[in-house]
Write a protein that holds these residues in place. Structure first.
Motif, PDB file in Angstrom:
ATOM      1  N   ASN A  86     -32.941 -24.485  77.659  1.00  0.00           N
ATOM      2  CA  ASN A  86     -33.558 -25.910  77.267  1.00  0.00           C
ATOM      3  C   ASN A  86     -33.510 -27.014  78.281  1.00  0.00           C
ATOM      4  O   ASN A  86     -34.078 -27.609  78.968  1.00  0.00           O
ATOM      5  N   CYS A  87     -31.826 -27.204  78.589  1.00  0.00           N
ATOM      6  CA  CYS A  87     -31.541 -28.187  79.492  1.00  0.00           C
ATOM      7  C   CYS A  87     -31.972 -27.882  80.945  1.00  0.00           C
ATOM      8  O   CYS A  87     -32.500 -28.704  81.706  1.00  0.00           O
ATOM      9  N   ALA A  88     -31.771 -26.479  81.326  1.00  0.00           N
ATOM     10  CA  ALA A  88     -31.726 -26.282  82.546  1.00  0.00           C
ATOM     11  C   ALA A  88     -33.423 -26.218  83.136  1.00  0.00           C
ATOM     12  O   ALA A  88     -33.636 -27.006  84.316  1.00  0.00           O
ATOM     13  N   LEU A  89     -33.998 -25.513  82.287  1.00  0.00           N
ATOM     14  CA  LEU A  89     -35.497 -25.467  82.811  1.00  0.00           C
ATOM     15  C   LEU A  89     -35.939 -26.661  82.674  1.00  0.00           C
ATOM     16  O   LEU A  89     -37.046 -27.017  83.546  1.00  0.00           O
ATOM     17  N   SER A  90     -35.926 -27.562  81.719  1.00  0.00           N
ATOM     18  CA  SER A  90     -36.662 -28.832  81.696  1.00  0.00           C
ATOM     19  C   SER A  90     -36.172 -29.637  83.009  1.00  0.00           C
ATOM     20  O   SER A  90     -37.266 -30.261  83.575  1.00  0.00           O
ATOM     21  N   ALA A  91     -34.841 -29.803  83.278  1.00  0.00           N
ATOM     22  CA  ALA A  91     -34.606 -30.341  84.565  1.00  0.00           C
ATOM     23  C   ALA A  91     -35.050 -29.803  85.686  1.00  0.00           C
ATOM     24  O   ALA A  91     -35.508 -30.560  86.560  1.00  0.00           O
ATOM     25  N   LEU A  92     -34.985 -28.444  85.780  1.00  0.00           N
ATOM     26  CA  LEU A  92     -35.648 -27.826  87.027  1.00  0.00           C
ATOM     27  C   LEU A  92     -37.159 -28.181  87.391  1.00  0.00           C
ATOM     28  O   LEU A  92     -37.201 -28.400  88.508  1.00  0.00           O
ATOM     29  N   GLY A  93     -37.726 -28.125  86.167  1.00  0.00           N
ATOM     30  CA  GLY A  93     -39.211 -28.476  86.409  1.00  0.00           C
ATOM     31  C   GLY A  93     -39.341 -29.951  86.648  1.00  0.00           C
ATOM     32  O   GLY A  93     -40.466 -30.073  87.706  1.00  0.00           O
ATOM     33  N   LEU A  94     -38.726 -30.731  86.049  1.00  0.00           N
ATOM     34  CA  LEU A  94     -38.972 -32.109  86.474  1.00  0.00           C
ATOM     35  C   LEU A  94     -38.365 -32.512  87.823  1.00  0.00           C
ATOM     36  O   LEU A  94     -38.958 -33.224  88.624  1.00  0.00           O
ATOM     37  N   ALA A  95     -37.327 -31.737  88.382  1.00  0.00           N
ATOM     38  CA  ALA A  95     -36.618 -32.116  89.587  1.00  0.00           C
ATOM     39  C   ALA A  95     -37.722 -31.562  90.509  1.00  0.00           C
ATOM     40  O   ALA A  95     -38.070 -32.012  91.707  1.00  0.00           O
ATOM     41  N   ARG A  96     -38.528 -30.316  90.441  1.00  0.00           N
ATOM     42  CA  ARG A  96     -39.154 -29.982  91.379  1.00  0.00           C
ATOM     43  C   ARG A  96     -40.562 -30.804  91.409  1.00  0.00           C
ATOM     44  O   ARG A  96     -40.985 -30.798  92.697  1.00  0.00           O
ATOM     45  N   ALA A  97     -41.080 -31.003  90.339  1.00  0.00           N
ATOM     46  CA  ALA A  97     -42.085 -32.195  90.260  1.00  0.00           C
ATOM     47  C   ALA A  97     -41.915 -33.283  91.054  1.00  0.00           C
ATOM     48  O   ALA A  97     -42.970 -33.779  91.899  1.00  0.00           O
ATOM     49  N   LYS A  98     -40.792 -34.005  90.965  1.00  0.00           N
ATOM     50  CA  LYS A  98     -40.596 -35.212  91.590  1.00  0.00           C
ATOM     51  C   LYS A  98     -40.404 -35.014  92.821  1.00  0.00           C
ATOM     52  O   LYS A  98     -40.615 -36.050  93.721  1.00  0.00           O
TER      53      LYS A  98
END
Length: 458
Positions: free
Chosen positions: A241-253
Protein backbone atom coordinates in the motif's frame (compact mmCIF):
# COMPACT_ATOMS: atom_id res chain seq x y z
CA UNK A 1 4.06 -1.60 9.30
CA UNK A 2 4.49 -4.69 11.37
CA UNK A 3 6.34 -5.80 14.42
CA UNK A 4 7.21 -8.89 16.43
CA UNK A 5 10.07 -11.12 17.57
CA UNK A 6 12.06 -12.96 14.94
CA UNK A 7 15.60 -13.06 16.28
CA UNK A 8 18.50 -10.62 16.11
CA UNK A 9 17.26 -8.84 13.00
CA UNK A 10 13.87 -8.33 14.59
CA UNK A 11 15.48 -6.76 17.63
CA UNK A 12 16.87 -4.08 15.35
CA UNK A 13 13.58 -3.51 13.58
CA UNK A 14 11.39 -4.26 16.57
CA UNK A 15 8.72 -1.69 15.89
CA UNK A 16 8.05 -2.65 12.32
CA UNK A 17 8.59 -6.40 11.89
CA UNK A 18 6.04 -8.98 12.99
CA UNK A 19 4.72 -12.46 12.83
CA UNK A 20 1.68 -12.79 10.60
CA UNK A 21 -0.40 -14.15 13.47
CA UNK A 22 -0.87 -12.67 16.93
CA UNK A 23 -3.26 -12.90 19.85
CA UNK A 24 -5.66 -9.99 20.19
CA UNK A 25 -5.57 -7.43 22.97
CA UNK A 26 -8.27 -6.75 25.50
CA UNK A 27 -8.99 -3.19 24.42
CA UNK A 28 -8.07 -1.84 27.85
CA UNK A 29 -4.98 -0.15 29.25
CA UNK A 30 -2.95 -1.83 31.97
CA UNK A 31 -4.92 -0.02 34.68
CA UNK A 32 -8.18 -1.33 33.23
CA UNK A 33 -9.38 1.93 31.67
CA UNK A 34 -10.72 1.85 28.09
CA UNK A 35 -8.15 2.45 25.37
CA UNK A 36 -10.65 4.40 23.25
CA UNK A 37 -12.04 7.63 24.77
CA UNK A 38 -15.78 8.33 24.78
CA UNK A 39 -17.20 9.20 21.36
CA UNK A 40 -19.20 12.02 22.97
CA UNK A 41 -16.15 14.28 22.88
CA UNK A 42 -17.10 17.32 20.78
CA UNK A 43 -14.49 18.58 18.37
CA UNK A 44 -14.38 22.24 17.45
CA UNK A 45 -12.09 23.91 14.92
CA UNK A 46 -10.39 25.65 17.85
CA UNK A 47 -9.75 22.36 19.65
CA UNK A 48 -8.43 20.81 16.46
CA UNK A 49 -6.03 23.70 15.84
CA UNK A 50 -4.83 23.68 19.44
CA UNK A 51 -4.11 19.96 19.11
CA UNK A 52 -2.13 20.57 15.92
CA UNK A 53 0.00 23.23 17.61
CA UNK A 54 0.74 21.01 20.58
CA UNK A 55 1.56 18.08 18.31
CA UNK A 56 4.07 20.11 16.29
CA UNK A 57 5.72 21.36 19.48
CA UNK A 58 6.03 17.80 20.78
CA UNK A 59 7.38 16.52 17.47
CA UNK A 60 9.95 19.30 17.15
CA UNK A 61 11.18 18.53 20.65
CA UNK A 62 11.47 14.77 20.30
CA UNK A 63 11.69 13.61 16.70
CA UNK A 64 15.38 14.34 16.17
CA UNK A 65 16.42 12.35 19.23
CA UNK A 66 14.90 9.09 17.97
CA UNK A 67 17.14 6.13 17.19
CA UNK A 68 18.67 6.39 13.74
CA UNK A 69 19.22 2.72 12.89
CA UNK A 70 17.28 -0.52 13.04
CA UNK A 71 13.60 0.42 12.99
CA UNK A 72 12.64 3.11 10.45
CA UNK A 73 10.37 4.81 12.99
CA UNK A 74 12.40 8.00 12.87
CA UNK A 75 12.49 8.28 9.10
CA UNK A 76 8.77 7.52 8.83
CA UNK A 77 7.86 10.05 11.52
CA UNK A 78 10.02 12.70 9.85
CA UNK A 79 8.31 12.07 6.51
CA UNK A 80 4.87 12.41 8.07
CA UNK A 81 5.84 15.52 10.04
CA UNK A 82 7.24 17.09 6.87
CA UNK A 83 4.02 16.30 4.99
CA UNK A 84 1.91 17.82 7.77
CA UNK A 85 4.22 20.86 7.90
CA UNK A 86 3.78 21.33 4.17
CA UNK A 87 0.00 21.44 4.56
CA UNK A 88 0.34 23.81 7.51
CA UNK A 89 2.22 26.23 5.23
CA UNK A 90 -0.83 27.04 3.11
CA UNK A 91 -1.75 30.73 3.10
CA UNK A 92 -5.07 29.95 4.74
CA UNK A 93 -3.33 27.99 7.45
CA UNK A 94 -0.87 30.79 8.16
CA UNK A 95 -3.80 33.18 8.42
CA UNK A 96 -5.29 30.86 11.03
CA UNK A 97 -2.15 31.40 13.11
CA UNK A 98 -0.90 27.86 12.96
CA UNK A 99 2.77 27.56 13.92
CA UNK A 100 5.30 28.88 11.42
CA UNK A 101 6.87 25.78 9.91
CA UNK A 102 9.15 27.10 7.15
CA UNK A 103 12.45 26.68 9.01
CA UNK A 104 11.59 23.28 10.44
CA UNK A 105 10.19 22.16 7.09
CA UNK A 106 13.52 22.90 5.42
CA UNK A 107 15.30 20.77 8.00
CA UNK A 108 12.84 17.90 7.56
CA UNK A 109 13.03 18.14 3.76
CA UNK A 110 16.83 18.09 3.74
CA UNK A 111 16.89 15.03 5.98
CA UNK A 112 14.45 13.18 3.73
CA UNK A 113 16.38 14.09 0.59
CA UNK A 114 19.56 12.69 2.14
CA UNK A 115 17.76 9.56 3.29
CA UNK A 116 16.31 8.82 -0.16
CA UNK A 117 19.71 9.43 -1.73
CA UNK A 118 21.39 7.12 0.79
CA UNK A 119 19.06 4.23 -0.02
CA UNK A 120 19.44 4.84 -3.76
CA UNK A 121 23.23 4.74 -3.42
CA UNK A 122 23.04 1.34 -1.70
CA UNK A 123 21.29 0.00 -4.78
CA UNK A 124 23.94 1.56 -6.99
CA UNK A 125 26.64 -0.16 -4.92
CA UNK A 126 24.78 -3.46 -5.14
CA UNK A 127 24.38 -3.15 -8.92
CA UNK A 128 28.05 -2.23 -9.32
CA UNK A 129 29.19 -5.22 -7.23
CA UNK A 130 26.99 -7.56 -9.27
CA UNK A 131 28.35 -6.11 -12.52
CA UNK A 132 31.95 -6.59 -11.36
CA UNK A 133 31.23 -10.18 -10.36
CA UNK A 134 29.60 -10.92 -13.70
CA UNK A 135 32.53 -9.43 -15.59
CA UNK A 136 34.92 -11.58 -13.57
CA UNK A 137 32.82 -14.68 -14.24
CA UNK A 138 31.91 -15.07 -10.58
CA UNK A 139 28.59 -15.52 -8.81
CA UNK A 140 26.82 -12.44 -7.52
CA UNK A 141 27.99 -11.46 -4.02
CA UNK A 142 26.01 -12.87 -1.12
CA UNK A 143 25.87 -12.24 2.60
CA UNK A 144 25.22 -14.48 5.54
CA UNK A 145 21.57 -14.34 6.57
CA UNK A 146 22.56 -13.27 10.06
CA UNK A 147 24.14 -10.10 8.72
CA UNK A 148 21.73 -9.34 5.89
CA UNK A 149 18.45 -7.46 5.75
CA UNK A 150 17.51 -5.87 9.05
CA UNK A 151 20.92 -6.68 10.49
CA UNK A 152 22.43 -4.38 7.87
CA UNK A 153 21.06 -1.43 9.86
CA UNK A 154 24.49 -1.16 11.44
CA UNK A 155 25.93 -0.04 8.11
CA UNK A 156 23.05 0.88 5.82
CA UNK A 157 19.27 1.48 5.76
CA UNK A 158 16.88 -1.27 6.78
CA UNK A 159 13.12 -1.64 6.22
CA UNK A 160 13.36 1.31 3.86
CA UNK A 161 10.22 0.66 1.78
CA UNK A 162 7.95 2.22 4.42
CA UNK A 163 9.68 5.56 5.09
CA UNK A 164 11.01 5.98 1.56
CA UNK A 165 7.45 5.63 0.26
CA UNK A 166 6.25 8.33 2.64
CA UNK A 167 9.18 10.55 1.66
CA UNK A 168 8.04 10.14 -1.94
CA UNK A 169 4.52 11.19 -0.93
CA UNK A 170 5.96 14.30 0.70
CA UNK A 171 8.07 15.20 -2.32
CA UNK A 172 5.13 14.58 -4.68
CA UNK A 173 3.03 17.02 -2.66
CA UNK A 174 5.90 19.48 -2.51
CA UNK A 175 6.39 19.22 -6.29
CA UNK A 176 2.66 19.73 -6.88
CA UNK A 177 2.80 22.90 -4.80
CA UNK A 178 5.89 24.22 -6.61
CA UNK A 179 8.06 24.02 -3.49
CA UNK A 180 11.76 23.51 -4.24
CA UNK A 181 10.90 21.51 -7.34
CA UNK A 182 14.54 20.70 -8.13
CA UNK A 183 15.02 18.87 -4.82
CA UNK A 184 11.61 17.23 -5.11
CA UNK A 185 12.29 16.07 -8.67
CA UNK A 186 15.65 14.54 -7.76
CA UNK A 187 14.20 12.76 -4.71
CA UNK A 188 11.21 11.44 -6.67
CA UNK A 189 13.48 10.07 -9.39
CA UNK A 190 15.59 8.23 -6.81
CA UNK A 191 12.50 6.96 -4.98
CA UNK A 192 11.13 5.53 -8.22
CA UNK A 193 14.42 3.73 -8.88
CA UNK A 194 14.43 2.17 -5.40
CA UNK A 195 10.76 1.19 -5.31
CA UNK A 196 10.88 -0.40 -8.74
CA UNK A 197 14.07 -2.26 -7.82
CA UNK A 198 12.60 -3.42 -4.50
CA UNK A 199 9.44 -4.83 -6.09
CA UNK A 200 9.30 -8.58 -5.51
CA UNK A 201 8.78 -11.15 -8.30
CA UNK A 202 5.13 -11.54 -7.29
CA UNK A 203 4.49 -7.83 -7.94
CA UNK A 204 4.27 -6.78 -4.31
CA UNK A 205 6.61 -5.21 -1.74
CA UNK A 206 7.94 -6.11 1.68
CA UNK A 207 9.95 -4.28 4.32
CA UNK A 208 12.83 -4.05 1.86
CA UNK A 209 14.24 -6.17 -0.97
CA UNK A 210 14.15 -9.82 0.04
CA UNK A 211 15.57 -10.95 -3.32
CA UNK A 212 18.76 -8.90 -3.14
CA UNK A 213 21.54 -10.05 -0.76
CA UNK A 214 22.22 -7.45 1.90
CA UNK A 215 19.27 -5.25 0.94
CA UNK A 216 16.43 -7.21 2.49
CA UNK A 217 15.14 -9.53 5.17
CA UNK A 218 16.54 -13.00 4.44
CA UNK A 219 14.16 -15.99 4.19
CA UNK A 220 14.29 -16.80 7.89
CA UNK A 221 11.64 -18.85 9.64
CA UNK A 222 9.45 -17.33 12.34
CA UNK A 223 7.12 -19.04 14.82
CA UNK A 224 3.36 -18.88 14.85
CA UNK A 225 0.98 -19.95 17.62
CA UNK A 226 0.63 -23.69 18.03
CA UNK A 227 4.27 -24.56 17.54
CA UNK A 228 4.33 -24.32 13.76
CA UNK A 229 6.43 -21.81 11.84
CA UNK A 230 6.64 -20.17 8.44
CA UNK A 231 9.11 -18.39 6.21
CA UNK A 232 8.68 -14.66 6.67
CA UNK A 233 6.78 -13.44 3.58
CA UNK A 234 8.73 -11.24 1.16
CA UNK A 235 5.56 -9.35 0.20
CA UNK A 236 3.08 -7.74 2.60
CA UNK A 237 0.01 -5.82 1.56
CA UNK A 238 0.65 -3.09 4.11
CA UNK A 239 4.07 -2.42 2.58
CA UNK A 240 2.55 -2.67 -0.88
CA UNK A 241 0.00 0.00 0.00
CA UNK A 242 2.85 2.37 0.86
CA UNK A 243 5.01 1.53 -2.15
CA UNK A 244 2.39 1.44 -4.90
CA UNK A 245 0.70 4.69 -3.83
CA UNK A 246 4.08 6.43 -3.66
CA UNK A 247 5.33 4.99 -6.94
CA UNK A 248 2.16 6.00 -8.74
CA UNK A 249 2.24 9.62 -7.51
CA UNK A 250 5.99 9.96 -8.07
CA UNK A 251 5.72 8.85 -11.68
CA UNK A 252 2.68 11.08 -12.23
CA UNK A 253 4.45 14.17 -10.88
CA UNK A 254 7.42 13.54 -13.18
CA UNK A 255 5.16 12.95 -16.16
CA UNK A 256 6.33 9.37 -16.67
CA UNK A 257 4.22 6.82 -18.49
CA UNK A 258 2.85 3.75 -16.74
CA UNK A 259 5.62 1.31 -16.00
CA UNK A 260 5.81 -2.49 -16.02
CA UNK A 261 6.22 -2.26 -12.23
CA UNK A 262 2.80 -0.67 -11.85
CA UNK A 263 1.23 -3.19 -14.20
CA UNK A 264 2.71 -6.03 -12.14
CA UNK A 265 1.43 -4.39 -8.96
CA UNK A 266 -2.09 -4.11 -10.36
CA UNK A 267 -2.06 -7.82 -11.14
CA UNK A 268 -0.67 -8.57 -7.67
CA UNK A 269 -3.42 -6.63 -5.89
CA UNK A 270 -6.22 -7.96 -8.10
CA UNK A 271 -5.15 -11.60 -8.13
CA UNK A 272 -4.50 -11.82 -4.41
CA UNK A 273 -7.52 -9.87 -3.19
CA UNK A 274 -9.91 -11.74 -0.92
CA UNK A 275 -13.17 -12.86 -2.46
CA UNK A 276 -15.10 -10.27 -0.45
CA UNK A 277 -12.86 -7.39 -1.63
CA UNK A 278 -10.76 -7.04 1.50
CA UNK A 279 -7.02 -7.74 1.73
CA UNK A 280 -5.19 -10.34 3.80
CA UNK A 281 -1.79 -9.97 5.44
CA UNK A 282 -0.09 -11.74 2.57
CA UNK A 283 -0.77 -14.32 -0.16
CA UNK A 284 -0.74 -17.29 2.22
CA UNK A 285 -3.79 -15.94 4.07
CA UNK A 286 -5.91 -15.03 1.05
CA UNK A 287 -9.58 -16.08 1.16
CA UNK A 288 -11.10 -16.80 -2.25
CA UNK A 289 -14.64 -17.19 -0.97
CA UNK A 290 -17.15 -14.42 -0.47
CA UNK A 291 -17.67 -12.83 2.92
CA UNK A 292 -20.64 -15.11 3.60
CA UNK A 293 -18.79 -18.28 2.63
CA UNK A 294 -15.68 -17.37 4.60
CA UNK A 295 -17.46 -16.00 7.63
CA UNK A 296 -16.87 -12.37 6.77
CA UNK A 297 -13.77 -10.22 6.60
CA UNK A 298 -11.87 -9.69 9.83
CA UNK A 299 -11.18 -6.29 11.35
CA UNK A 300 -7.56 -6.60 10.24
CA UNK A 301 -8.54 -7.30 6.63
CA UNK A 302 -11.02 -4.45 6.49
CA UNK A 303 -8.58 -2.00 8.09
CA UNK A 304 -5.91 -2.88 5.51
CA UNK A 305 -8.29 -2.34 2.58
CA UNK A 306 -8.49 1.50 2.47
CA UNK A 307 -4.72 1.49 1.90
CA UNK A 308 -5.09 -0.83 -1.09
CA UNK A 309 -7.99 1.23 -2.47
CA UNK A 310 -5.88 4.37 -2.08
CA UNK A 311 -2.76 2.80 -3.62
CA UNK A 312 -4.53 1.47 -6.70
CA UNK A 313 -6.09 4.85 -7.45
CA UNK A 314 -2.87 6.77 -6.79
CA UNK A 315 -1.21 4.48 -9.32
CA UNK A 316 -3.79 5.27 -11.99
CA UNK A 317 -6.29 2.44 -11.71
CA UNK A 318 -9.71 3.56 -12.99
CA UNK A 319 -12.60 3.81 -10.56
CA UNK A 320 -14.30 1.04 -12.55
CA UNK A 321 -11.44 -1.41 -11.91
CA UNK A 322 -12.94 -4.53 -10.29
CA UNK A 323 -10.34 -4.53 -7.51
CA UNK A 324 -11.09 -0.88 -6.68
CA UNK A 325 -14.85 -1.42 -6.62
CA UNK A 326 -14.59 -4.55 -4.50
CA UNK A 327 -12.22 -2.82 -2.07
CA UNK A 328 -14.58 0.13 -1.68
CA UNK A 329 -17.47 -2.18 -0.86
CA UNK A 330 -15.47 -4.10 1.70
CA UNK A 331 -14.02 -1.10 3.51
CA UNK A 332 -17.26 0.90 3.53
CA UNK A 333 -19.09 -2.00 5.18
CA UNK A 334 -17.12 -1.51 8.42
CA UNK A 335 -15.66 2.00 8.77
CA UNK A 336 -15.47 1.44 12.52
CA UNK A 337 -12.55 -0.93 11.86
CA UNK A 338 -10.37 1.50 9.92
CA UNK A 339 -8.46 2.36 13.11
CA UNK A 340 -7.46 -1.24 13.78
CA UNK A 341 -4.40 -3.16 12.56
CA UNK A 342 -1.61 -5.58 13.33
CA UNK A 343 1.80 -4.01 13.88
CA UNK A 344 0.59 -0.51 13.12
CA UNK A 345 -3.08 0.29 13.41
CA UNK A 346 -2.23 3.96 12.94
CA UNK A 347 -0.78 3.24 9.50
CA UNK A 348 -4.18 1.89 8.45
CA UNK A 349 -5.90 4.95 9.91
CA UNK A 350 -3.53 7.17 7.92
CA UNK A 351 -4.57 5.58 4.63
CA UNK A 352 -8.24 5.61 5.59
CA UNK A 353 -7.98 9.35 6.24
CA UNK A 354 -6.16 10.07 2.97
CA UNK A 355 -8.69 8.03 1.02
CA UNK A 356 -11.64 9.70 2.76
CA UNK A 357 -10.26 13.16 1.97
CA UNK A 358 -9.80 12.23 -1.69
CA UNK A 359 -13.37 10.85 -1.89
CA UNK A 360 -15.03 14.20 -1.28
CA UNK A 361 -16.70 16.27 1.39
CA UNK A 362 -19.29 13.71 2.49
CA UNK A 363 -16.73 10.94 2.90
CA UNK A 364 -14.41 13.24 4.81
CA UNK A 365 -17.19 14.46 7.09
CA UNK A 366 -17.99 10.83 7.89
CA UNK A 367 -14.38 10.04 8.71
CA UNK A 368 -14.10 13.18 10.83
CA UNK A 369 -17.30 12.33 12.70
CA UNK A 370 -16.04 8.83 13.51
CA UNK A 371 -12.42 9.50 14.37
CA UNK A 372 -11.67 13.11 15.30
CA UNK A 373 -13.24 12.86 18.78
CA UNK A 374 -11.11 9.81 19.52
CA UNK A 375 -7.94 11.31 18.08
CA UNK A 376 -8.20 14.55 20.02
CA UNK A 377 -9.18 12.80 23.25
CA UNK A 378 -6.04 10.63 22.95
CA UNK A 379 -3.63 13.59 23.12
CA UNK A 380 -1.53 13.77 26.26
CA UNK A 381 -0.45 16.89 28.11
CA UNK A 382 2.92 16.50 26.42
CA UNK A 383 1.27 17.04 23.05
CA UNK A 384 1.93 13.44 22.00
CA UNK A 385 -0.91 11.16 20.95
CA UNK A 386 -1.67 7.59 21.88
CA UNK A 387 -2.90 5.06 19.34
CA UNK A 388 -6.71 4.90 19.21
CA UNK A 389 -7.01 1.25 18.15
CA UNK A 390 -9.52 -0.55 20.35
CA UNK A 391 -7.64 -3.84 19.80
CA UNK A 392 -10.64 -5.98 20.68
CA UNK A 393 -10.58 -8.15 17.56
CA UNK A 394 -8.19 -11.11 17.14
CA UNK A 395 -4.72 -10.14 15.99
CA UNK A 396 -5.19 -6.40 16.46
CA UNK A 397 -2.44 -4.54 18.30
CA UNK A 398 -2.37 -1.03 19.73
CA UNK A 399 0.69 0.95 18.62
CA UNK A 400 1.38 2.65 21.95
CA UNK A 401 0.63 -0.18 24.35
CA UNK A 402 3.72 -1.91 25.78
CA UNK A 403 4.91 -4.83 23.67
CA UNK A 404 6.67 -7.83 25.16
CA UNK A 405 10.37 -8.21 24.45
CA UNK A 406 11.10 -4.51 24.17
CA UNK A 407 13.09 -4.24 27.39
CA UNK A 408 16.50 -2.74 26.84
CA UNK A 409 15.52 -1.23 23.49
CA UNK A 410 15.40 2.36 24.73
CA UNK A 411 12.21 4.31 25.29
CA UNK A 412 10.21 2.27 22.80
CA UNK A 413 6.80 3.52 23.93
CA UNK A 414 7.88 7.16 23.65
CA UNK A 415 9.15 6.61 20.14
CA UNK A 416 5.90 4.89 19.23
CA UNK A 417 3.99 7.93 20.46
CA UNK A 418 6.16 10.21 18.32
CA UNK A 419 5.39 8.00 15.32
CA UNK A 420 1.65 8.03 16.06
CA UNK A 421 1.70 11.78 16.67
CA UNK A 422 3.26 12.48 13.29
CA UNK A 423 0.43 10.61 11.58
CA UNK A 424 -2.30 12.18 13.70
CA UNK A 425 -0.88 15.63 12.92
CA UNK A 426 -1.23 14.95 9.20
CA UNK A 427 -4.77 13.63 9.65
CA UNK A 428 -5.80 16.77 11.55
CA UNK A 429 -4.20 19.00 8.91
CA UNK A 430 -6.26 17.27 6.23
CA UNK A 431 -9.27 18.93 7.81
CA UNK A 432 -7.76 22.33 7.05
CA UNK A 433 -5.93 21.85 3.76
CA UNK A 434 -6.53 20.04 0.47
CA UNK A 435 -3.78 17.83 -0.91
CA UNK A 436 -2.67 18.66 -4.45
CA UNK A 437 -0.75 15.56 -5.50
CA UNK A 438 -3.39 12.96 -4.64
CA UNK A 439 -6.10 12.44 -7.30
CA UNK A 440 -9.82 12.62 -6.61
CA UNK A 441 -11.26 9.22 -5.75
CA UNK A 442 -14.77 7.78 -6.18
CA UNK A 443 -17.13 8.58 -3.28
CA UNK A 444 -18.95 5.90 -1.31
CA UNK A 445 -21.83 4.29 -3.18
CA UNK A 446 -24.30 4.78 -0.35
CA UNK A 447 -24.98 7.31 2.41
CA UNK A 448 -22.19 7.85 4.90
CA UNK A 449 -23.43 7.20 8.39
CA UNK A 450 -21.81 6.13 11.60
CA UNK A 451 -21.49 6.71 15.31
CA UNK A 452 -19.53 9.56 16.76
CA UNK A 453 -19.95 13.19 17.71
CA UNK A 454 -19.99 15.84 15.03
CA UNK A 455 -16.56 17.32 14.46
CA UNK A 456 -16.70 20.70 12.84
CA UNK A 457 -14.54 21.47 9.85
CA UNK A 458 -13.03 24.76 8.82
Amino acid sequence: MTRGTIGRSAALGCALVACAWSAGRSGAAQDGTPVVPPAEVVVTPEARDAAIKRAFAALDERIWGMNEGGSPQKQYAIAMTAWASLLAGDKAERAAKLPARAKELDRLKDYLARYVETVAREYEKSDAAAARAKKAGKAAPTEDAGDAGLGAAFGRPAQYVWPLSMAAHFFAESHARGKDKATAKAALKQAIEVLEAAQQPDGGWGHDDATRPGMGLPPIRIPRPGGDDLVYPPSLYAAGNCALSALGLARAKLGLKESPAIARAFAHFADWQNGDGSFAYDKTQQRKGSGTEAGGASALEVARTPGAFFALLCAGAPASHPAVRAAAKAMDAHPEWWSEGHGSATLNLQFAALAAKARGEAAWAHFRRLYFPRILASQEESGLFECIAEAKEPGVTNDTEPLGGMAGMGDWTLHQKVYVTSIHALILLLDRAQTQAIPAMPPPAGPTTGAGANAGGR
